[in-house]
Design a protein around this motif. Sequence first.
Motif, PDB file in Angstrom:
ATOM      1  N   ALA A 129       0.866  -1.175   0.000  1.00  0.00           N
ATOM      2  CA  ALA A 129       0.000   0.000   0.000  1.00  0.00           C
ATOM      3  C   ALA A 129       0.903   1.225   0.000  1.00  0.00           C
ATOM      4  CB  ALA A 129      -0.903   0.017   1.226  1.00  0.00           C
ATOM      5  N   SER A 167      -8.353  -4.394  -0.636  1.00  0.00           N
ATOM      6  CA  SER A 167      -8.560  -3.319   0.347  1.00  0.00           C
ATOM      7  C   SER A 167      -9.174  -2.065  -0.266  1.00  0.00           C
ATOM      8  CB  SER A 167      -7.239  -2.971   1.032  1.00  0.00           C
ATOM      9  OG  SER A 167      -6.323  -2.421   0.102  1.00  0.00           O
ATOM     10  N   LYS A 168      -8.889  -1.809  -1.534  1.00  0.00           N
ATOM     11  CA  LYS A 168      -9.423  -0.610  -2.185  1.00  0.00           C
ATOM     12  C   LYS A 168     -10.928  -0.705  -2.418  1.00  0.00           C
ATOM     13  CE  LYS A 168      -6.178  -1.040  -5.402  1.00  0.00           C
ATOM     14  NZ  LYS A 168      -5.383  -2.070  -4.788  1.00  0.00           N
ATOM     15  N   LYS A 220      -2.648  -1.687   3.888  1.00  0.00           N
ATOM     16  CA  LYS A 220      -3.433  -0.449   3.763  1.00  0.00           C
ATOM     17  C   LYS A 220      -3.802   0.122   5.121  1.00  0.00           C
ATOM     18  CE  LYS A 220      -6.379   2.461   1.610  1.00  0.00           C
ATOM     19  NZ  LYS A 220      -5.862   3.817   1.660  1.00  0.00           N
TER      20      LYS A 220
END
Length: 188
Positions: free
Chosen positions: A4, A32-33, A134
């Motif tokens: 990240a 995660s995005k 992240k």
Amino acid sequence: VDEAGRGPLAGPVYAAAVILPNDIIIKGINDSKKLSEKKREELFEEITEKAIAYNIFSVDEKRIDEINILNATRLAFEQAINSMEIKPDYIYTDAPDFVLIDGNRISGMEIPHETVVKGDSKSISIAAASILAKVSRDRFICQMAEKYPEYGFEKHKGYGTKAHNEAILKYGPCPIHRRTFLRKLLGE
């Protein structure tokens, strides 16, 4: 393994390595995005509780400026993997260490590996690593937002938004900015 923070103008790049049990089910795990901040935080706790092993490593902005972001990312991957208490292996090879890495290529990495395009949506372990990296990076950046409130890090996490660029032009770079990423913005 996933990372990240390759693209932001400020802060470290983070990498996470995760080994999950074969039979694990973690509801909602994904790239995660594609998750809300709240969901990532919840999953972070579940992943760290259920993982066989995990490690998170960061390479700071000064080192990124020295060796470039691609080399810094590779270094973060290697350190995240090499510092694990339990070493990864892959059931389909005889290699003692074998890792799956999100992306299409990584050069110069000696650890046996396979890159997986969109790996964070194809592998639960890569998705878990994506979340750990992240969340860890976001937590750090939010701490820096308290130290350097004029930049609004809590809103953009160091990425080159219009507001962030304007703050850099108004106040100049702060210690966590990546100088090599600011050359064009600052006309250097």
